[in-house]
Design a protein around this motif. Structure first.
Motif, PDB file in Angstrom:
ATOM      1  N   LYS A 161       0.853  -1.199   0.000  1.00  0.00           N
ATOM      2  CA  LYS A 161       0.000   0.000   0.000  1.00  0.00           C
ATOM      3  C   LYS A 161       0.875   1.230   0.000  1.00  0.00           C
ATOM      4  O   LYS A 161       0.528   2.258  -0.574  1.00  0.00           O
ATOM      5  N   VAL A 162       2.010   1.105   0.722  1.00  0.00           N
ATOM      6  CA  VAL A 162       2.870   2.272   0.926  1.00  0.00           C
ATOM      7  C   VAL A 162       4.329   1.866   0.745  1.00  0.00           C
ATOM      8  O   VAL A 162       4.738   0.801   1.215  1.00  0.00           O
ATOM      9  N   LEU A 163       5.079   2.719   0.069  1.00  0.00           N
ATOM     10  CA  LEU A 163       6.517   2.489  -0.054  1.00  0.00           C
ATOM     11  C   LEU A 163       7.245   3.584   0.731  1.00  0.00           C
ATOM     12  O   LEU A 163       6.971   4.773   0.547  1.00  0.00           O
ATOM     13  N   LEU A 164       8.152   3.152   1.614  1.00  0.00           N
ATOM     14  CA  LEU A 164       8.931   4.102   2.403  1.00  0.00           C
ATOM     15  C   LEU A 164      10.326   4.181   1.809  1.00  0.00           C
ATOM     16  O   LEU A 164      10.957   3.133   1.591  1.00  0.00           O
ATOM     17  N   LEU A 165      10.791   5.377   1.518  1.00  0.00           N
ATOM     18  CA  LEU A 165      12.114   5.516   0.882  1.00  0.00           C
ATOM     19  C   LEU A 165      12.988   6.398   1.757  1.00  0.00           C
ATOM     20  O   LEU A 165      12.703   7.586   1.939  1.00  0.00           O
ATOM     21  N   ASP A 166      14.042   5.796   2.331  1.00  0.00           N
ATOM     22  CA  ASP A 166      14.881   6.527   3.278  1.00  0.00           C
ATOM     23  C   ASP A 166      16.166   6.997   2.607  1.00  0.00           C
ATOM     24  O   ASP A 166      17.086   6.214   2.415  1.00  0.00           O
ATOM     25  N   GLU A 167      16.232   8.277   2.277  1.00  0.00           N
ATOM     26  CA  GLU A 167      17.411   8.874   1.623  1.00  0.00           C
ATOM     27  C   GLU A 167      17.857   7.985   0.473  1.00  0.00           C
ATOM     28  O   GLU A 167      19.061   7.749   0.294  1.00  0.00           O
ATOM     29  N   SER A 168      16.893   7.493  -0.292  1.00  0.00           N
ATOM     30  CA  SER A 168      17.171   6.418  -1.241  1.00  0.00           C
ATOM     31  C   SER A 168      18.044   6.834  -2.419  1.00  0.00           C
ATOM     32  O   SER A 168      18.580   5.983  -3.107  1.00  0.00           O
ATOM     33  N   PHE A 195       3.903   6.995  -1.663  1.00  0.00           N
ATOM     34  CA  PHE A 195       5.346   7.018  -1.357  1.00  0.00           C
ATOM     35  C   PHE A 195       5.574   7.983  -0.200  1.00  0.00           C
ATOM     36  O   PHE A 195       5.074   9.110  -0.228  1.00  0.00           O
ATOM     37  N   ILE A 196       6.337   7.530   0.787  1.00  0.00           N
ATOM     38  CA  ILE A 196       6.823   8.462   1.819  1.00  0.00           C
ATOM     39  C   ILE A 196       8.332   8.476   1.698  1.00  0.00           C
ATOM     40  O   ILE A 196       9.003   7.460   1.907  1.00  0.00           O
ATOM     41  N   PHE A 197       8.834   9.632   1.325  1.00  0.00           N
ATOM     42  CA  PHE A 197      10.227   9.774   0.942  1.00  0.00           C
ATOM     43  C   PHE A 197      10.912  10.661   1.985  1.00  0.00           C
ATOM     44  O   PHE A 197      10.391  11.714   2.341  1.00  0.00           O
ATOM     45  N   VAL A 198      12.052  10.211   2.471  1.00  0.00           N
ATOM     46  CA  VAL A 198      12.780  11.002   3.471  1.00  0.00           C
ATOM     47  C   VAL A 198      14.034  11.583   2.839  1.00  0.00           C
ATOM     48  O   VAL A 198      14.781  10.867   2.170  1.00  0.00           O
ATOM     49  N   THR A 199      14.238  12.870   3.004  1.00  0.00           N
ATOM     50  CA  THR A 199      15.459  13.481   2.483  1.00  0.00           C
ATOM     51  C   THR A 199      15.806  14.739   3.285  1.00  0.00           C
ATOM     52  O   THR A 199      14.948  15.315   3.952  1.00  0.00           O
ATOM     53  N   HIS A 200      17.088  15.137   3.203  1.00  0.00           N
ATOM     54  CA  HIS A 200      17.440  16.441   3.765  1.00  0.00           C
ATOM     55  C   HIS A 200      17.748  17.413   2.629  1.00  0.00           C
ATOM     56  O   HIS A 200      18.198  18.523   2.845  1.00  0.00           O
ATOM     57  N   ASP A 201      17.472  16.955   1.380  1.00  0.00           N
ATOM     58  CA  ASP A 201      17.804  17.754   0.197  1.00  0.00           C
ATOM     59  C   ASP A 201      16.556  18.519  -0.272  1.00  0.00           C
ATOM     60  O   ASP A 201      15.599  17.933  -0.770  1.00  0.00           O
ATOM     61  N   GLN A 202      16.589  19.833  -0.120  1.00  0.00           N
ATOM     62  CA  GLN A 202      15.432  20.673  -0.404  1.00  0.00           C
ATOM     63  C   GLN A 202      15.004  20.593  -1.859  1.00  0.00           C
ATOM     64  O   GLN A 202      13.828  20.506  -2.175  1.00  0.00           O
ATOM     65  N   GLU A 203      16.017  20.609  -2.743  1.00  0.00           N
ATOM     66  CA  GLU A 203      15.717  20.620  -4.172  1.00  0.00           C
ATOM     67  C   GLU A 203      15.006  19.318  -4.568  1.00  0.00           C
ATOM     68  O   GLU A 203      14.043  19.322  -5.338  1.00  0.00           O
ATOM     69  N   GLU A 204      15.503  18.213  -4.002  1.00  0.00           N
ATOM     70  CA  GLU A 204      14.907  16.911  -4.264  1.00  0.00           C
ATOM     71  C   GLU A 204      13.445  16.890  -3.792  1.00  0.00           C
ATOM     72  O   GLU A 204      12.554  16.432  -4.501  1.00  0.00           O
ATOM     73  N   ALA A 205      13.226  17.435  -2.600  1.00  0.00           N
ATOM     74  CA  ALA A 205      11.868  17.462  -2.049  1.00  0.00           C
ATOM     75  C   ALA A 205      10.955  18.311  -2.923  1.00  0.00           C
ATOM     76  O   ALA A 205       9.835  17.915  -3.246  1.00  0.00           O
TER      77      ALA A 205
END
Ligand code: ATP
Length: 369
Positions: A161-168, A195-205
């Motif tokens: 149902k959900v894909l979690l992506l950690d700094e992928s 998709f729940i995507f984790v990042t510290h990159d603003q441009e990517e977000a």
């Protein structure tokens, strides 16, 4: 409490979620609804608790307090393997001794899916990430981007149902990363998986998400679309975290109507769009992105309504020419102008006397904190 309101159907609901490590509170009463089919990014500086939120949803960590609901089922006390979510880690975590095919098939074999179903499902997942021709290869025979795609195929093959992506994407080089950002977004639309995507990159977000949650120290600072987060930051932390911004101290001089005030910004009376509840004499912050500011060159005898200063630095960035203007007050202001070889006005020389102006209504006004 951080309350995040949504109008669509939530597939994940976090209610009053709390987590501490070694007596230190990392997540404090987090409330969050994630909508079905949404590309949600959790963005924030290192250590703010992004991965912890993901690990709580995945079931790799147990919440101290609060509730996690996935697809209308309370999964707070249910083990990771029984939750309808999969995780793609930064490190891909592929099995090195297995072929690409076997890596993707692994989860299905664990779930005892009949072997006649495995082959078509694995090949469908590999086709989706354009790696069907690489099925017999081992991970070490693939590039970093290809390995990342295998990890994604493996994570979507059992249709979570959900894909979690950690700094992928953070291990990939700049160009590959840009390409994968586009591919991931397209894949997410095609699959319709949340998709729940984790990042510290603003441009990517900004470039990938339908919605961004900006976190700091375990709290949600702002929840909105990429455009809202960039153009209408609700506080200085978000404003500074998402790209460059100039912050001016200003004093309210007059209330013109419910949406506009006159304010003193660096000694200049400026018309400012502001619907905050402010009174004459109140201090406010006026925020302007570098690309919202214009530079006017000033020659002897010129009249200007802008704020005077001098160009102190210029940096050619290809698409833009970025300048640092030092105002007569001493304050430095960043300006980013579109660069066009045929437009000499943008190519200011160092120490050129200038005035800065901005496009009315593009500023953001915050109450002085
Ligand atoms: P980064 O972008 O650096 O990965 P993050 O925002 O994902 O950071 P988390 O990994 O969630 O942050 O960590 C938040 C805080 O919790 C950090 O201070 C971290 O040291 C701490 N922490 C996370 N996991 C544990 C753990 N298992 N034991 C102790 N402390 C932990």
């Amino acid at each position: 409490m951080n309350v995040v309101k949504t109008s669509k159907k939530p597939v994940i609901q976090l209610k009053g979620l709390c987590k501490s490590f070694d007596g230190k509170q990392i997540i404090t009463g987090l409330d969050l609804d994630v909508n079905d089919g949404e590309f949600l990014t959790i963005l924030g500086p290192s250590g703010c608790g992004k991965t912890t939120v993901l690990r709580l949803i995945a079931g790799f960590e147990t919440a101290d307090d609060g509730q996690i609901t996935i697809a209308n089922k309370d999964v707070t006390d249910i083990p990771a393997e029984q939750r309808l979510v999969n995780t793609v880690f930064q490190s891909y975590a592929l099995f090195p001794h297995m072929t690409v095919f076997e890596n993707v098939a692994f989860g299905l074999r664990m779930q005892k899916v009949p072997s006649s179903d495995i082959e078509p499902r694995v090949m469908e997942a590999l086709r989706m990430v354009q790696l069907d021709k690489f099925a017999p290869r081992k991970p070490h025979q693939l590039s970093g981007g290809q390995q990342q795609r295998v990890a994604i195929a493996r994570a979507v093959v059992n249709k979570p149902k959900v894909l979690l992506l950690d700094e992928s994407l953070s291990a990939l080089d700049y160009k590959l990363r840009k390409q994968m950002q586009l591919e991931l977004k397209q894949l997410q639309r095609k699959l319709g998986i949340t998709f729940i995507f984790v990042t510290h990159d603003q441009e990517e977000a900004l470039s990938m998400s339908d919605r961004i949650i900006v976190m700091r120290d375990g709290y949600v600072e702002q929840d909105g679309s990429p455009r809202e987060i960039y153009e209408e930051p609700t506080n200085l932390f978000v404003a500074h975290f998402i790209g460059e911004i100039n912050v001016f101290d200003a004093i309210v001089k007059e209330r013109l109507d419910s949406k506009r005030i006159m304010a003193d910004v660096e000694g200049r009376h400026s018309l400012i769009h502001c619907d905050l509840d402010v009174a004459i004499g109140d201090k406010v912050k006026v925020l302007l992105r570098p690309e919202d500011i214009r530079i006017e060159e000033i020659h002897n005898g010129d009249h200007t309504t802008g704020i005077l200063g001098k160009v102190k630095e210029r940096t050619y960035k290809g698409m833009t020419l970025d300048s640092v203007v030092q105002l007569d007050s001493g304050k430095s202001v960043m300006v980013s102008e579109f660069f066009n070889e045929d437009d000499p006005d943008v190519d200011h020389s160092l120490d050129q006397k200038v005035a800065i102006t901005w496009v009315e209504s593009w500023e953001v006004v915050l109450a002085d904190e």
